[in-house]
Design an enzyme around this catalytic site. Structure first.
Site, short mmCIF file in Angstrom:
data_model
loop_
_atom_site.label_atom_id
_atom_site.label_comp_id
_atom_site.label_asym_id
_atom_site.label_seq_id
_atom_site.Cartn_x
_atom_site.Cartn_y
_atom_site.Cartn_z
N GLU A 1 0.81 -1.22 0.00
CA GLU A 1 0.00 0.00 0.00
C GLU A 1 0.84 1.28 0.00
O GLU A 1 0.79 2.08 0.94
CB GLU A 1 -0.98 -0.04 1.17
CG GLU A 1 -1.94 -1.22 1.05
CD GLU A 1 -3.00 -1.28 2.14
OE1 GLU A 1 -2.92 -0.48 3.10
OE2 GLU A 1 -3.91 -2.12 2.02
N GLU B 1 -4.73 -8.68 -0.72
CA GLU B 1 -5.45 -8.43 0.53
C GLU B 1 -6.94 -8.28 0.23
O GLU B 1 -7.32 -7.54 -0.68
CB GLU B 1 -4.96 -7.17 1.25
CG GLU B 1 -3.69 -7.35 2.06
CD GLU B 1 -3.39 -6.16 2.96
OE1 GLU B 1 -4.36 -5.48 3.38
OE2 GLU B 1 -2.21 -5.92 3.24
#
Length: 768
Positions: A247, A497
């Site tokens: 991220e 994820e």
């Protein structure tokens, strides 16, 4: 040279027998975000700032416990592990000082994972940069390297840190993610990705801070890759690749006006400063700012508040001893003063903002910066450095490229970066459920569609009814996957994820054992994964120490599919004996009255009980773990919605998978494929069938051609139930029907009244 255990062919994964591999994965483990010595989950404060003297030895779990965890995950059908580690675990003691003891522990754990047949890719994990900025990832010395003082973050709100929050139990849910929009992260990520352009005065050891941080981060990853290579039996055999960075965030790069909240900033919660207000707070000035909360349709303004640091600064004082870590800071970079003031963005003598558009354009080209421009220039510059660091050691490594979350991927198609060994690895969460910690079965929102301008008004993005919500999730994942192909080229897509919060509805399930909401949410996410055309996923997350009181022991999150306060789903443990290779016979019909219909049969009629379940899932070296969870949320253990995530899936498919899916409510699995050649004796299509849904004495199978068999074996270190299918060439289909069960009940209540979800269905709720 022997064929690779897993390789990429176009946009599919292939095994050594040229079958398509569908990766069913799990993140292991959330516990790796914080150290073991001292044991510092995010709700503890003691010794927090002694960040150099820590150890992550024993993460994600001890060697003695590893067999139990790996066996459990294998029997739940997982084949892929996204192996979580942090930069801090490798290099916490100081620049270039690697923790070899932790590295050897990691190698031992990976070697055990090999014995269970897992594919593993390494994830250098970060959340909002570091534990010291409210998340996980980088070592504490990086905070000092950029000139910030982490001990001043609480007063200046440069970061909201759970460890230093006055009452950890009251830490606002999911506020940690807003640290991306606060001073510490905005400074650090700007420097990490674009320091040379926007912080040219930030020179340390003769390098711009951008190169200094990136070189150390990629150097730590390279060092770990080297040690894995030197272990001889891990590279390619178990460690198949590496992810780029979890991220990534642009910091301030591309902000058109730092005195305003960017229109694209969708997450706001709690006191929500503009970048300019964050700069003022960091220099000790008081600011009045808007406060926000999160509702069903996203963030909304809830009021305003005055934040007063009382003169305390987030920057290191001028008299700070900068010799501790051995670096030499350039004289042009002054401590005790805001780095942005040193670049002429504002004047500290009168607090006047001079260059509100300082980050709006590329200083080199003069072009206006948006997130897409950032991704293609600065993220890709970092990605190339990371790729070079890994492939210099592991030439065959599969590179899982993760661009900024939900942003447009980099334009790599038909360029030099269109690497055939690359995987597009996006993330997806149902934001409404994640932020509200509540499963709303009545409506949800097409967030990705809104971000891509699909609707004239956000009101049109609202999806009503459970079927529409499930389809909306699937369509969002499909759109993300297709966007990856359009921009990055023809590569596999693995969602690295995706997951749900378990502490929904004020921990209602923990008080009652009724996991109906979690089951519906988890099933909806898997429905989307199975229907979107992706090549696999890694569910977030497995945590070995999760409990009902503190969840994953990190920032109030509670997404682990395992908890010490719940019980694993019961599975039949017995493998086939040498004289019992086949547990069933072929069939071409699901009509139970048809002569061609057959059910799987087994000589093992032993019932499942907590006693033999414990024997199956426990290793002699592991004593039972217990938590100290209060009785009101720990005395009603359930299966933690395992009915939804322990589900059938293709493992290795002859030819190509056209579609597959599992209807949990009716316990029906379907698979469609197409192949140019028929399956051979030593390489059939293989499907994982969990015994809970598909017991060997209660499974019916229909195939379009060929023969099939089911078998339970422990070839990969744990007993799993497989269906093997030898079919003809062309388009083929398979349907397996298992046993419908009452879901979401707590242990010992299986025959009692149906759960909440089932009651709604029985009452004929129209919206469902």
């Amino acid at each position: 040279m022997a064929p690779l255990r897993l390789r990429i062919e176009g946009r599919t994964f292939r095994d050594s027998k040229d079958r398509e591999v569908t990766l069913r994965g799990i993140n292991v483990a959330a516990d790796a975000k914080f150290p073991t010595s001292p044991d510092l989950p995010s709700n503890k404060r003691a010794h927090f700032y002694d960040g150099d003297n820590v150890s992550f030895l024993g993460r994600p779990f001890s060697i003695d416990e590893a067999h139990t965890h790996f066996s459990r995950l294998k029997r739940w059908g997982y084949t892929l592990i996204r192996y979580i580690f942090t930069w801090e675990a490798v290099e916490h003691a100081g620049p270039g000082k690697y923790d070899e003891e932790w590295i050897q522990h990691t190698i031992q754990v990976l070697r055990l994972a090999k014995g269970y047949g897992f594919y593993v890719f390494m994830d250098p994990h970060q959340d909002v940069w570091s534990r010291f900025t409210g998340g996980s990832g980088a070592p504490m010395w990086t905070i000092y390297a950029v000139g910030l003082n982490p001990q001043a973050f609480p007063a200046t709100e440069a970061a909201w840190v759970h460890n230093t929050y006055p009452d950890p139990a009251e830490y606002p849910k999911m506020i940690w993610a807003t640290n991306y929009t606060r001073l510490a992260c905005q400074v650090i990520f700007t420097m990490f990705f674009a320091g040379k352009e926007f912080a040219p005065r930030a020179i340390i050891d003769g390098k711009n801070i951008q190169d200094y941080l990136q070189d150390h981060f990629t150097g730590a990853c390279r060092h770990l890759a080297l040690r894995i290579k030197e272990a001889v039996d891990l590279e390619n055999d178990v460690v198949i690749g590496w992810e780029s960075m979890n991220e990534p965030n642009r910091g301030l790069v591309g902000f058109q006006d730092i005195s305003a909240i960017p229109s694209e900033q969708k997450l706001q919660k709690g006191p929500s400063p503009t970048a300019w207000q964050a700069i003022l707070l960091g220099s000790g000035r008081s600011c009045e700012m808007d406060t926000w909360d999160f509702g069903g349709l996203g963030p909304y303004k809830s009021g305003s508040t005055l934040v007063d640091p009382k003169g305390e600064m987030a920057w290191l004082p001028a008299d700070y001893d900068d010799s501790k870590y051995g670096w030499k800071r350039d004289p042009g970079w002054k401590l005790g003063e805001c780095i942005w003031a040193q670049h002429g963005i504002w004047d500290p003598s009168n607090d006047i903002l001079l260059k509100k558009d300082y980050f709006a354009k590329d200083p080199e080209s003069g072009r206006k910066i948006d997130y897409e421009y950032f991704t293609n220039k600065w993220f890709m510059s970092y990605y190339r450095k990371h790729r070079e660091a890994i492939t210099s050691i592991h030439p065959d490594a599969i590179l899982f490229c993760q661009p900024p979350v939900l942003e447009i991927p980099p334009s790599l198609k038909d360029t030099e970066d269109d690497d055939p060994n690359m995987v597009f690895s996006p993330h997806f969460y149902d934001g409404v459920t994640l932020m509200m910690k509540k499963w709303n079965r009545y409506w949800n929102v097409d967030v990705f569609g809104i971000l891509r301008g699909k609707y004239l008004s956000p009101a049109f993005a609202i999806k009503v009814g459970e079927t529409a919500i499930r389809n909306c999730f699937r369509d969002q994942l499909s759109a993300i996957r297709r966007e990856g192909v359009d921009y990055m080229g023809n590569h596999p897509c693995v969602f690295t994820e995706i997951g749900i919060p378990y502490d929904m509805d004020d921990k209602y399930a923990y008080k009652t054992g009724d996991y109906a909401s979690q089951l519906s949410a988890m099933d909806a996410n898997h429905f989307a994964l199975e229907g979107c055309g992706a090549n696999g996923y890694a569910l977030w997350v497995y945590s070995a120490m999760n409990n009902h009181e503190w969840g994953d022991l990190w920032n109030g999150e509670d997404l682990s599919i395992f908890s010490l306060d719940d019980k694993p789903l019961p599975l039949s443990p017995e493998p086939n004996t040498p004289n019992q290779k086949s547990a069933s016979t072929s069939t071409v019909s699901l009509d139970r009255s048809s002569p061609a219909y057959s059910e799987s049969r087994s000589n093992n009629n032993s019932p499942i009980s907590p006693r033999n379940l414990k024997q199956t899932l426990s290793m002699p070296a592991l004593s039972p773990q217990k938590s100290n969870t209060p009785a009101e949320i720990g005395s009603n253990p359930g299966y933690r919605a395992a009915e939804a995530y322990v589900r059938p899936s293709p493992m290795a498919t002859v030819g190509n998978v056209l579609s597959y899916g599992f209807d949990l409510r009716n316990c029906v699995f379907t698979l469609a494929l197409e192949c140019k050649e028929a399956a051979t004796e030593d390489a059939p299509t293989e499907i994982f069938l969990p015994d809970y849904h598909f017991p060997r004495d209660g499974t019916g199978v229909e195939v379009s051609s060929g023969k099939w068999t089911t078998v339970v074996d422990d070839a990969d270190g744990a007993t799993i139930h497989r269906l093997r299918w030898w079919h003809s060439e062309g388009k083929q289909s398979l349907t397996a029907k298992g046993v419908k069960r009452t879901p979401a009940t707590s242990l010992g209540q299986e025959d009692e009244a149906p759960g909440y979800l089932e009651q709604c269905r029985q009452s004929g709720c129209d919206i469902m």
